[in-house]
Design a protein around this motif. Structure first.
Motif, PDB file in Angstrom:
ATOM      1  N   ILE A  81       0.844  -1.200   0.000  1.00  0.00           N
ATOM      2  CA  ILE A  81       0.000   0.000   0.000  1.00  0.00           C
ATOM      3  C   ILE A  81       0.879   1.249   0.000  1.00  0.00           C
ATOM      4  CG2 ILE A  81      -1.681   1.311   1.347  1.00  0.00           C
ATOM      5  CD1 ILE A  81      -2.820  -1.423   2.256  1.00  0.00           C
ATOM      6  N   GLN A  82       1.976   1.238   0.779  1.00  0.00           N
ATOM      7  CA  GLN A  82       2.886   2.377   0.827  1.00  0.00           C
ATOM      8  C   GLN A  82       3.526   2.628  -0.541  1.00  0.00           C
ATOM      9  OE1 GLN A  82       3.367   4.488   3.515  1.00  0.00           O
ATOM     10  NE2 GLN A  82       4.380   5.703   1.956  1.00  0.00           N
ATOM     11  N   LYS A  83       3.883   1.546  -1.251  1.00  0.00           N
ATOM     12  CA  LYS A  83       4.452   1.698  -2.600  1.00  0.00           C
ATOM     13  C   LYS A  83       3.452   2.352  -3.546  1.00  0.00           C
ATOM     14  CE  LYS A  83       7.819  -2.048  -2.723  1.00  0.00           C
ATOM     15  NZ  LYS A  83       8.147  -3.367  -3.268  1.00  0.00           N
ATOM     16  N   LEU A  84       2.174   1.967  -3.429  1.00  0.00           N
ATOM     17  CA  LEU A  84       1.132   2.563  -4.283  1.00  0.00           C
ATOM     18  C   LEU A  84       0.950   4.043  -3.970  1.00  0.00           C
ATOM     19  CD1 LEU A  84      -1.542  -0.280  -4.192  1.00  0.00           C
ATOM     20  CD2 LEU A  84      -0.080   0.344  -6.109  1.00  0.00           C
ATOM     21  N   VAL A  85       1.023   4.392  -2.684  1.00  0.00           N
ATOM     22  CA  VAL A  85       0.886   5.799  -2.277  1.00  0.00           C
ATOM     23  C   VAL A  85       2.057   6.599  -2.820  1.00  0.00           C
ATOM     24  CG1 VAL A  85       0.880   7.357  -0.301  1.00  0.00           C
ATOM     25  CG2 VAL A  85      -0.513   5.300  -0.242  1.00  0.00           C
ATOM     26  N   ASP A  86       3.280   6.043  -2.709  1.00  0.00           N
ATOM     27  CA  ASP A  86       4.471   6.729  -3.209  1.00  0.00           C
ATOM     28  C   ASP A  86       4.416   6.913  -4.723  1.00  0.00           C
ATOM     29  OD1 ASP A  86       5.358   6.792  -0.615  1.00  0.00           O
ATOM     30  OD2 ASP A  86       6.731   5.081  -0.838  1.00  0.00           O
ATOM     31  N   ALA A  87       3.853   5.926  -5.434  1.00  0.00           N
ATOM     32  CA  ALA A  87       3.744   5.995  -6.895  1.00  0.00           C
ATOM     33  C   ALA A  87       2.505   6.777  -7.334  1.00  0.00           C
ATOM     34  CB  ALA A  87       3.702   4.593  -7.479  1.00  0.00           C
ATOM     35  N   LYS A  88       1.740   7.290  -6.370  1.00  0.00           N
ATOM     36  CA  LYS A  88       0.513   8.066  -6.624  1.00  0.00           C
ATOM     37  C   LYS A  88      -0.533   7.264  -7.415  1.00  0.00           C
ATOM     38  CE  LYS A  88       2.612  12.673  -6.335  1.00  0.00           C
ATOM     39  NZ  LYS A  88       3.413  12.333  -5.249  1.00  0.00           N
ATOM     40  N   LYS A  89      -0.565   5.953  -7.169  1.00  0.00           N
ATOM     41  CA  LYS A  89      -1.582   5.100  -7.789  1.00  0.00           C
ATOM     42  C   LYS A  89      -2.785   4.925  -6.879  1.00  0.00           C
ATOM     43  CE  LYS A  89       1.380   2.360 -10.791  1.00  0.00           C
ATOM     44  NZ  LYS A  89       1.845   1.024 -11.147  1.00  0.00           N
ATOM     45  N   ALA A 104      -6.150   0.013  -7.916  1.00  0.00           N
ATOM     46  CA  ALA A 104      -4.726   0.347  -7.829  1.00  0.00           C
ATOM     47  C   ALA A 104      -3.838  -0.829  -8.233  1.00  0.00           C
ATOM     48  CB  ALA A 104      -4.384   0.795  -6.415  1.00  0.00           C
ATOM     49  N   GLY A 105      -4.397  -2.028  -8.329  1.00  0.00           N
ATOM     50  CA  GLY A 105      -3.628  -3.176  -8.788  1.00  0.00           C
ATOM     51  C   GLY A 105      -3.317  -4.211  -7.727  1.00  0.00           C
ATOM     52  N   VAL A 106      -3.787  -4.005  -6.490  1.00  0.00           N
ATOM     53  CA  VAL A 106      -3.632  -5.029  -5.442  1.00  0.00           C
ATOM     54  C   VAL A 106      -5.019  -5.381  -4.932  1.00  0.00           C
ATOM     55  CG1 VAL A 106      -1.322  -4.336  -4.715  1.00  0.00           C
ATOM     56  CG2 VAL A 106      -3.300  -3.291  -3.633  1.00  0.00           C
ATOM     57  N   GLY A 107      -5.127  -6.388  -4.117  1.00  0.00           N
ATOM     58  CA  GLY A 107      -6.428  -6.745  -3.560  1.00  0.00           C
ATOM     59  C   GLY A 107      -7.321  -7.443  -4.548  1.00  0.00           C
ATOM     60  N   ARG A 108      -6.714  -8.129  -5.531  1.00  0.00           N
ATOM     61  CA  ARG A 108      -7.538  -8.884  -6.484  1.00  0.00           C
ATOM     62  C   ARG A 108      -8.056 -10.142  -5.813  1.00  0.00           C
ATOM     63  NH1 ARG A 108      -3.307  -7.005  -9.755  1.00  0.00           N
ATOM     64  NH2 ARG A 108      -2.114  -8.810  -9.142  1.00  0.00           N
ATOM     65  N   GLY A 109      -9.190 -10.627  -6.272  1.00  0.00           N
ATOM     66  CA  GLY A 109      -9.792 -11.812  -5.685  1.00  0.00           C
ATOM     67  C   GLY A 109     -10.439 -11.466  -4.354  1.00  0.00           C
ATOM     68  N   GLY A 110     -10.598 -12.451  -3.517  1.00  0.00           N
ATOM     69  CA  GLY A 110     -11.147 -12.216  -2.193  1.00  0.00           C
ATOM     70  C   GLY A 110     -12.629 -11.918  -2.227  1.00  0.00           C
ATOM     71  N   LYS A 111     -13.429 -12.955  -2.432  1.00  0.00           N
ATOM     72  CA  LYS A 111     -14.875 -12.715  -2.539  1.00  0.00           C
ATOM     73  C   LYS A 111     -15.495 -12.257  -1.229  1.00  0.00           C
ATOM     74  CE  LYS A 111     -16.718 -17.425  -1.977  1.00  0.00           C
ATOM     75  NZ  LYS A 111     -15.688 -18.089  -1.257  1.00  0.00           N
ATOM     76  N   GLU A 121       7.190  -1.440   5.510  1.00  0.00           N
ATOM     77  CA  GLU A 121       7.224  -0.088   6.099  1.00  0.00           C
ATOM     78  C   GLU A 121       5.979   0.675   5.672  1.00  0.00           C
ATOM     79  OE1 GLU A 121       9.624   1.008   8.229  1.00  0.00           O
ATOM     80  OE2 GLU A 121      10.362  -1.061   8.119  1.00  0.00           O
ATOM     81  N   TYR A 122       5.432   1.456   6.603  1.00  0.00           N
ATOM     82  CA  TYR A 122       4.201   2.204   6.312  1.00  0.00           C
ATOM     83  C   TYR A 122       4.233   3.544   7.029  1.00  0.00           C
ATOM     84  CZ  TYR A 122      -0.757   3.361   6.019  1.00  0.00           C
ATOM     85  OH  TYR A 122      -1.935   3.988   5.771  1.00  0.00           O
ATOM     86  N   SER A 123       3.925   4.620   6.293  1.00  0.00           N
ATOM     87  CA  SER A 123       3.927   5.949   6.906  1.00  0.00           C
ATOM     88  C   SER A 123       2.801   6.843   6.413  1.00  0.00           C
ATOM     89  CB  SER A 123       5.276   6.632   6.644  1.00  0.00           C
ATOM     90  OG  SER A 123       5.467   6.774   5.247  1.00  0.00           O
ATOM     91  N   ALA A 124       1.958   6.367   5.501  1.00  0.00           N
ATOM     92  CA  ALA A 124       0.892   7.198   4.932  1.00  0.00           C
ATOM     93  C   ALA A 124      -0.291   7.306   5.893  1.00  0.00           C
ATOM     94  CB  ALA A 124       0.417   6.598   3.609  1.00  0.00           C
ATOM     95  N   LYS A 125      -0.946   8.459   5.852  1.00  0.00           N
ATOM     96  CA  LYS A 125      -2.126   8.675   6.690  1.00  0.00           C
ATOM     97  C   LYS A 125      -3.360   8.377   5.841  1.00  0.00           C
ATOM     98  CE  LYS A 125      -4.524  12.103   9.472  1.00  0.00           C
ATOM     99  NZ  LYS A 125      -4.596  13.499   9.896  1.00  0.00           N
ATOM    100  N   LEU A 126      -3.906   7.188   6.025  1.00  0.00           N
ATOM    101  CA  LEU A 126      -5.065   6.743   5.251  1.00  0.00           C
ATOM    102  C   LEU A 126      -6.137   6.204   6.179  1.00  0.00           C
ATOM    103  CD1 LEU A 126      -3.291   4.708   2.428  1.00  0.00           C
ATOM    104  CD2 LEU A 126      -4.383   6.900   2.150  1.00  0.00           C
ATOM    105  N   SER A 127      -7.382   6.294   5.722  1.00  0.00           N
ATOM    106  CA  SER A 127      -8.462   5.648   6.470  1.00  0.00           C
ATOM    107  C   SER A 127      -8.976   4.481   5.627  1.00  0.00           C
ATOM    108  CB  SER A 127      -9.587   6.640   6.771  1.00  0.00           C
ATOM    109  OG  SER A 127     -10.123   7.148   5.578  1.00  0.00           O
ATOM    110  N   PHE A 128      -9.047   3.314   6.249  1.00  0.00           N
ATOM    111  CA  PHE A 128      -9.421   2.084   5.559  1.00  0.00           C
ATOM    112  C   PHE A 128     -10.808   1.628   5.978  1.00  0.00           C
ATOM    113  CE2 PHE A 128      -4.811   2.012   5.606  1.00  0.00           C
ATOM    114  CZ  PHE A 128      -4.495   1.568   4.331  1.00  0.00           C
ATOM    115  N   ARG A 129     -11.538   1.054   5.020  1.00  0.00           N
ATOM    116  CA  ARG A 129     -12.802   0.360   5.294  1.00  0.00           C
ATOM    117  C   ARG A 129     -12.660  -1.024   4.674  1.00  0.00           C
ATOM    118  NH1 ARG A 129     -17.031   3.314   2.847  1.00  0.00           N
ATOM    119  NH2 ARG A 129     -17.117   4.699   4.628  1.00  0.00           N
TER     120      ARG A 129
END
Length: 179
Positions: A81-89, A104-111, A121-129
């Protein structure tokens, strides 16, 4: 040697045998199947049949367990997720859910939704649901100033029961289980 002289080696390309095309072909009449019996006819499904003897696939002991009630989550690590944030995806404004992670290209599948794991490593300020998050992932997200909201995934069987009008029975069953 010229380009128009290039050829495959003799016998490198062999055409398939077309069976059942008359006696002159050598594989006419029975088409290489012998005479009579189940295997000479079309629609045969006797793979693994050993003439009444217990077949090999039934003689060998079975191992393991396949849980039919297991949840199917798309697992995403915080490092990804941090890589996606850094790449602005991944959009940092708003709520990050399964659809946003898929786009964004991750989280495929998972019904049954997506589950956040704490690797990387993670440093972005995000809210997840999301449908779930590990303890380490939740701590890392809250340490970075973000938030995690766990949503309840309704199983397909309960959805179908509610659609048929049995929603009250399912709710009562759940209330009884919680008590």
């Amino acid at each position: 040697m010229k380009l128009n002289d290039l050829r495959d080696n003799k016998g490198a390309r062999k055409s398939r045998v077309r069976v059942g095309r008359g006696i002159g072909s050598g594989v006419g009449k029975t088409g290489g199947r012998g005479q009579k019996g189940q295997k000479s006819r079309s629609g045969v499904s006797v793979w693994g049949f050993e003439g009444g003897q217990m077949p090999l696939h039934m003689r060998i002991p079975k191992r393991g367990f396949n849980n039919v009630f297991a949840k199917d989550y798309a697992e995403v690590n915080l490092g990804a997720i941090q890589k996606l944030v850094d790449a602005k995806k991944l959009d940092t404004k708003g709520v990050v859910d399964h659809d946003a992670l898929k786009a964004a290209g991750v989280g495929r599948g998972g019904k049954d939704g997506v589950r956040i794991l704490g690797k990387g490593e993670y440093s972005a300020k995000l809210s997840f649901r999301v449908a779930g998050a590990s303890k380490g992932a939740r701590e890392a997200i809250e340490k970075a100033g973000g938030s995690v909201e766990i949503i309840e995934i309704v199983p397909a069987a309960d959805k179908a029961a509610a659609k048929k009008g049995k929603g009250a029975a399912v709710t009562a069953r759940k209330a009884k289980a919680d008590a």
